[in-house]
Design an enzyme around this catalytic site. Structure first.
Site, PDB file in Angstrom:
ATOM      1  N   GLU A 458       0.876  -1.074  -0.068  1.00 21.73           N
ATOM      2  CA  GLU A 458      -0.079  -0.085   0.040  1.00 21.73           C
ATOM      3  C   GLU A 458       0.835   1.375  -0.009  1.00 21.73           C
ATOM      4  OE1 GLU A 458      -3.647   2.154   2.692  1.00 21.73           O
ATOM      5  OE2 GLU A 458      -2.409   0.519   3.313  1.00 21.73           O
ATOM      6  N   ASN A 513      -4.896   5.082  -1.946  1.00 18.62           N
ATOM      7  CA  ASN A 513      -5.954   5.482  -1.537  1.00 18.62           C
ATOM      8  C   ASN A 513      -6.250   6.775  -2.147  1.00 18.62           C
ATOM      9  OD1 ASN A 513      -6.398   4.332   1.725  1.00 18.62           O
ATOM     10  ND2 ASN A 513      -4.231   4.409   1.280  1.00 18.62           N
ATOM     11  N   GLU A 545      -8.276   2.307  -3.130  1.00 22.29           N
ATOM     12  CA  GLU A 545      -9.037   2.366  -2.010  1.00 22.29           C
ATOM     13  C   GLU A 545      -9.902   3.357  -1.547  1.00 22.29           C
ATOM     14  OE1 GLU A 545      -6.169   1.445   1.192  1.00 22.29           O
ATOM     15  OE2 GLU A 545      -5.559  -0.367   0.336  1.00 22.29           O
ATOM     16  N   ASP A 575     -12.055   0.687   1.993  1.00 20.60           N
ATOM     17  CA  ASP A 575     -11.104   0.901   3.181  1.00 20.60           C
ATOM     18  C   ASP A 575     -11.914   1.340   4.700  1.00 20.60           C
ATOM     19  OD1 ASP A 575      -8.784   1.183   4.467  1.00 20.60           O
ATOM     20  OD2 ASP A 575      -8.394   3.374   3.807  1.00 20.60           O
ATOM     21  N   GLU A 632      -6.177  -4.919   8.596  1.00 19.00           N
ATOM     22  CA  GLU A 632      -5.071  -3.743   8.958  1.00 19.00           C
ATOM     23  C   GLU A 632      -4.667  -3.822  10.260  1.00 19.00           C
ATOM     24  OE1 GLU A 632      -6.143  -0.036   5.969  1.00 19.00           O
ATOM     25  OE2 GLU A 632      -7.683  -0.375   7.406  1.00 19.00           O
TER      26      GLU A 632
END
Length: 692
Positions: A458, A513, A545, A575, A632
């Protein structure tokens, strides 16, 4: 004889004064109508011009006959009826044409209009003299005639000039005075121009209107016209006053809630601040902002939101004492003022009373809705001696309290200014961070939990400030979204991440993101497609995300963008799953490829029974929807083992790797290789046992 002559002279002067007074009051009403005609257009203008012409014309007509009788009131006399009517018609037409020309906008329009009216007035006098029959004869004087013409034309031009070119508000009264003066002057000029010679042999025709009767008739007519005109003027004045009051009310009141508006608040603030300074009192200003009102508009519509605001305003109004002031600024923000010698205690008590207005749920389309208000206040002159700064302080306190907890009451403190100043400076620096190459990407590896192998990474944005060093993303990302600097920063992050992945620096899928602000771009899908073409990264290796709040603000728009991205072969992950209020509905409505389980649940594993139950539920939901779940924030081996046994597909966290710059990524990949397992730790039947 001398006594009789003095009496006759006095009587003549009285008639002249009466003529002037009739002209003065009649033309005053007419000039008011003329002023209204000049201020309007179309049919309304023509209506006012007609009223002005009738009023002024009748007044001039009446004063003309009275002044003629004053030439020699003792002679037996009478007037021809037809000629008398013609004089009236001439007066009205002369005024109508004169006013019409005088109200135009060419250079000498008032003077030309006045001359036309003067010609009409002169014609009136001479026709009236011709219609006046006496027991005798007239003798004319040429010099007196010339003087009558000059004075009549010049004074009438001056009268319309003053009415049409007012310097002060008294000029229109001056126009009436000039016309009345003209009637009196023309009487004396006619006295010089004519003389009546009695002749007993001259007999009066029987059809004449007797002079005394005509005087009574013209005075009555003038009074009637003046009364009608004055009534019209009063009605119009009242209407304009009511309109002005209505405009004033609209200017100082919020039309929807009925509360005073921001303009009224500023005036009250100035008054209360001056009074507080004079009486050594303290003044508190409040900023009141409703929490979650945007959600009400989104869920129920703006019409329901407006009705809710009306209800809110009414509840808060009921909490006020006579000395307290409440206003609506705009939207869902309200302002208030209280004066006291015991602030901030009384100010806090007032804020608590306002909060009590929200204790009971509101009804929105038959549904109970709980609403809170964040309130901030500042004290004058304790916090600031400047009244304009007082409201800014209150708003700063309100926003500070709202950022910590909705529905809070927060008092201003000087430290807030320092924080706000620092935040503004940081926002300025953030605008140039991309151009100055101060931004960088860190990458955190993502692992498959059953075998511990790397499956992707990520991308996480970092900012190294030239003076302050590393700035937390929790601080600069919201700031970038507020200032819209996130547009440029987000595009840079996407391009950099795709380029690093395409160059082989990142294993597997690269996850990036998308900010809610970025998601508002009309060309978001096209921009991402252009970056993929530019960097050469296959779409299947990119995963974007998004959070629930990103797409819930405009669901149809969000669905359209997600479908575009899916059509390109890009994966979409939800997310922070589990923190929204409509997660299940969102999963059902939008085409997600992956669910990211929020770390707030993971960090309490495996010993927190409630967190474990939630995690199992999310994993079961993902399996039923055929959406893999990535957890996460995995930091311990027991957390990993629990998630792997429960069937969680992927994970990331400090246990496997911390976020690092791309240069340190090879070493991090090597260090994470020892997590790889050759065999699946648990069989399916063992997972079912754990789930049970």
């Amino acid at each position: 004889m001398l006594h009789s002559a003095a009496y006759a002279f006095a009587y003549q002067q009285i008639l002249v004064v009466v003529a002037g007074a009739v002209c003065l009051f009649g033309t005053w009403v007419g000039m008011r109508h003329f002023a209204r005609a000049r201020a309007t257009d179309g049919p309304t203008r023509r209506g006012w011009l007609f009223m002005a012409s009738v009023g002024t014309g009748v007044a001039l007509w009446a004063s003309t006959f009275i002044s003629i009788l004053a030439l020699d009131p003792w002679l037996a006399s009478g007037f021809e009826p037809v000629a008398t009517g013609a004089v009236l018609l001439t007066a009205v037409l002369a005024c109508l044409v004169g006013f019409e020309i005088g109200s135009r906008h060419f250079t000498l329009a008032p003077e030309v209009g006045g001359l036309v009216m003067g010609v009409g007035i002169l014609a009136m006098h001479f026709v009236a003299l011709k219609a006046w029959h006496i027991e005798g004869n007239f003798e004319w004087n040429a010099y007196g005639m010339i003087m009558t013409f000059v004075l009549g034309l010049s004074l009438s031009a001056l009268a319309v000039n003053r009415a049409n070119r007012p310097v002060t508000r008294w000029c229109r009264h001056g126009a009436s005075i000039v016309l009345a003066f003209m009637v009196c002057v023309m009487h004396y000029s006619l006295t010089a121009a004519t003389s009546a010679v009695p002749d007993a042999s001259v007999a009066l025709p029987p059809y004449l209107l007797p002079a005394n009767m005509l005087v009574v008739a013209v005075v009555g007519a003038v009074l009637l016209v003046m009364g009608s005109g004055f009534s019209t003027y009063i009605i119009d004045l009242r209407s304009r006053t009511e309109s002005a009051d209505r405009i004033h009310q609209l200017s100082f009141n919020d039309t929807m809630t009925g509360l005073p508006n921001r303009i009224a608040f500023n005036e009250r603030l100035a008054f209360d601040a001056a009074e507080a300074h004079e009486k050594a009192h303290k003044l508190a200003a409040f900023s009141i902002d409703l929490d979650g009102f945007k959600d009400i508009n989104d869920l129920y519509g703006h019409g329901a939101g407006d009705l809710l605001l009306i209800d809110v305003a009414e509840r808060m109004r009921k909490q006020l004492s006579p000395s307290e002031f409440l206003a609506r600024q705009s939207g869902d923000e309200f302002l208030a003022l209280t004066t006291s010698g015991n602030h901030p205690h009384d100010a806090h008590a007032f804020a608590e009373r306002i909060s009590q207005a929200f204790a009971e749920p509101f009804a929105v389309q038959g549904n109970p809705v709980t609403l809170t208000a964040s309130i901030g206040f500042s004290i004058f002159p304790t916090d600031t001696p400047e009244r304009d700064q007082l409201l800014s302080n209150a708003k700063l306190a309100m926003h500070r309290g709202k950022s910590k907890q909705c529905g809070s009451i927060c008092v201003y403190s000087p430290e807030m200014d320092d924080i706000a100043r620092k935040r503004r400076a940081l926002a300025r620096d953030l605008d140039h961070a991309t151009k100055r190459q101060e931004l960088m990407l860190y990458y955190q590896l993502q692992m498959t939990l059953d075998d511990g192998r790397i499956c992707g990474a990520e991308a996480l944005m970092r900012w190294k400030h030239p003076k302050l060093g590393m700035i937390s993303p929790a601080e600069f990302i919201p700031l970038a979204e507020e200032t819209e600097a996130i547009y440029e920063m987000g595009e840079w992050a996407l391009r950099a991440a795709c380029r690093d992945a395409a160059e082989g620096k990142i294993p597997g899928t690269i996850a990036v993101n998308l900010s809610p602000v970025q998601f508002g771009r009309d060309d978001l899908a096209e921009m991402i497609h252009g970056i993929l073409l530019e960097t050469g990264l296959p779409p299947a290796r990119l995963e974007v995300e998004v959070t629930e709040s990103t797409i819930m603000s405009d669901q149809s728009r969000g669905l359209h963008i997600l479908r575009k991205l899916k059509a390109m072969g890009i994966s979409v992950a939800m997310d922070d799953f589990g923190t929204g209020y409509s997660s299940l509905a969102t999963l059902h409505a939008f085409p997600f490829d992956k669910i990211k389980l929020d770390q707030s649940f993971v960090k309490r594993l495996p010993h927190d029974a409630a967190a474990a139950a939630i995690v199992r539920t999310v994993l079961a939901l993902g399996e039923s929807l055929r959406m893999p779940v990535l957890a996460e924030g995995i930091e311990t081996e027991p957390q990993w083992d629990f998630l792997a046994r429960a069937g969680c597909a992927k994970g990331q966290g400090y246990l496997f790797a911390k976020p690092v710059a791309v240069a340190q990524l090879p070493a991090t990949v090597t260090a994470a290789a020892h997590f790889a397992r050759d065999e699946v730790p648990l069989a399916n039947d063992m997972r079912e046992t754990v789930a049970a």
